[in-house]
Design an enzyme around this catalytic site. Structure first.
Site, mmCIF file in Angstrom:
data_model
loop_
_atom_site.group_PDB
_atom_site.id
_atom_site.type_symbol
_atom_site.label_atom_id
_atom_site.label_comp_id
_atom_site.label_asym_id
_atom_site.label_seq_id
_atom_site.Cartn_x
_atom_site.Cartn_y
_atom_site.Cartn_z
ATOM 1 N N SER A 53 1.333 1.989 -2.100
ATOM 2 C CA SER A 53 0.694 3.297 -1.898
ATOM 3 C C SER A 53 -0.382 3.622 -2.931
ATOM 4 C CB SER A 53 1.752 4.399 -1.937
ATOM 5 O OG SER A 53 2.426 4.408 -3.183
ATOM 6 N N TYR A 54 -0.463 2.867 -4.028
ATOM 7 C CA TYR A 54 -1.469 3.157 -5.071
ATOM 8 C C TYR A 54 -2.846 2.735 -4.582
ATOM 9 C CZ TYR A 54 2.595 3.213 -8.288
ATOM 10 O OH TYR A 54 3.805 3.458 -8.903
ATOM 11 N N SER A 55 -3.907 3.552 -4.548
ATOM 12 C CA SER A 55 -3.909 4.959 -4.908
ATOM 13 C C SER A 55 -4.358 5.773 -3.694
ATOM 14 C CB SER A 55 -4.849 5.190 -6.084
ATOM 15 O OG SER A 55 -6.102 4.524 -5.800
ATOM 16 N N GLY A 64 -3.088 0.749 -1.358
ATOM 17 C CA GLY A 64 -3.185 -0.698 -1.514
ATOM 18 C C GLY A 64 -4.327 -1.128 -2.407
ATOM 19 N N GLU A 65 -5.106 -0.169 -2.918
ATOM 20 C CA GLU A 65 -6.238 -0.524 -3.778
ATOM 21 C C GLU A 65 -5.774 -1.237 -5.040
ATOM 22 O OE1 GLU A 65 -7.568 2.404 -0.918
ATOM 23 O OE2 GLU A 65 -5.878 2.463 -2.332
#
Length: 314
Positions: A53-55, A64-65
């Site tokens: 979930s980040y960010s 997914g970043e």
């Protein structure tokens, strides 16, 4: 020589500070993220923590970043076998919850972003009480049997659900949680201490606490009358308004002077020495922030210093 710690009953050996990947793709761009990862591993660090979930909370981001940046760094440096990669399932906007089908699809997406064929440590990010623990554990066990995940762990889970999960794994001979990621630090002890810690200790789980520095408050940079430019300044500065926050800061100041150490290092050293804790998680958006975090590997507080910090944080 860096001293690594066993992660519970698993074969994983980790540096006593996990590098938080929550800032990658948020307050740290690719160049900054790569520089931090380079410096952390150069100092002996080998434990990187992220989540699918980040960010996603940043406008324009999908989630997914952080995994994507870590995957690009692993590929460019050829370091996959040197690093214990931990990520989480359940919080990505497109893969919410812990239904068996979602767990499988989310894991496949994380593997693609990380550019790897396996995840070393896979956490359930937030427990999903709409799904029986038997279904969650079975889904995770299938990932382990397929070779996509080495070890499994939990975060943000009740003592009752954690014990039920462990009991089911034991009873059925399935993959078993080896670690727990609780919210735990000097100004937030009741989020872990008590039934949850007792359950983890009885099961031999390794605790890998998040918010180890209370969003930066335990670095000592938040003082009355000061302003700090940070995305998390509001939540961190709020501790100044509590008696516990002020007493903890005073105790940290005193111990830091005695140890000739940074306040952040002392806060992490207290946490690292607590029962069940193997590696606190802390993030750095710049290389300059890393030395105070990495120093926890070599700092040992005296019994008196531990007691004073524990009393101040009670």
């Amino acid at each position: 020589m860096t001293s690594y710690r066993a992660l519970g009953a698993s074969s994983l050996q980790v540096f006593p500070l996990a590098l938080g990947g929550n800032v990658f793709g948020w307050t740290a761009d690719e160049a900054a993220s790569f520089a931090v990862l380079d410096a952390y591993t150069a100092a002996g660090g080998n434990f990187v923590d992220t989540a699918d979930s980040y960010s996603s909370w940043i406008p324009g981001n999908e989630g997914g970043e952080s995994e994507t940046l870590i995957g690009a760094w692993l590929k460019s440096r050829g370091r996959r076998d040197d690093v214990v990669v931990a990520t989480k399932v359940g919080g990505h906007p497109a893969y919410k919850g812990l239904s068996p089908d979602n767990v499988k699809k989310a894991a496949e997406a994380s593997l693609r972003r990380l550019g790897t064929d396996h995840i070393d440590l896979y956490y359930t990010h937030f427990d999903d009480e709409s799904v029986p623990v038997e279904d969650i554990v079975t889904a995770l066990d299938e990932l382990v049997k397929a070779g996509h995940v080495r070890e499994i762990a939990a975060s943000n889970i009740s003592p009752e659900r954690l014990k039920a999960s462990l009991d089911f794994s034991e009873r059925e001979g399935l993959a078993r949680y080896v670690a727990l990621q609780p919210h735990y630090n000097l100004v937030s002890r009741d989020t872990y201490e008590g039934a949850l810690l007792d359950t983890a200790a009885d099961a031999g789980l390794a605790a890998v606490p998040y918010f180890a520095l209370a969003s930066g408050f335990l670095t000592g940079k938040y003082r009355p009358g000061t302003e700090v430019e940070s995305a998390r300044a509001g939540s961190a500065a709020a501790h100044l308004d509590t008696e516990r926050g002020r007493e903890v800061l005073a105790a940290l100041d005193a111990v830091a002077r005695e140890q000739e150490a940074e306040i952040a290092t002392v806060a992490l050293a207290w946490l690292a020495a607590r029962p069940t804790v193997v590696a606190p998680i802390a993030s750095a958006r710049t290389v300059e922030q890393l030395p105070a975090l990495l120093a926890v590997a070599d700092l040992r507080l005296t019994d008196d210093q531990m007691a004073r910090l524990t009393e101040a944080s009670a």
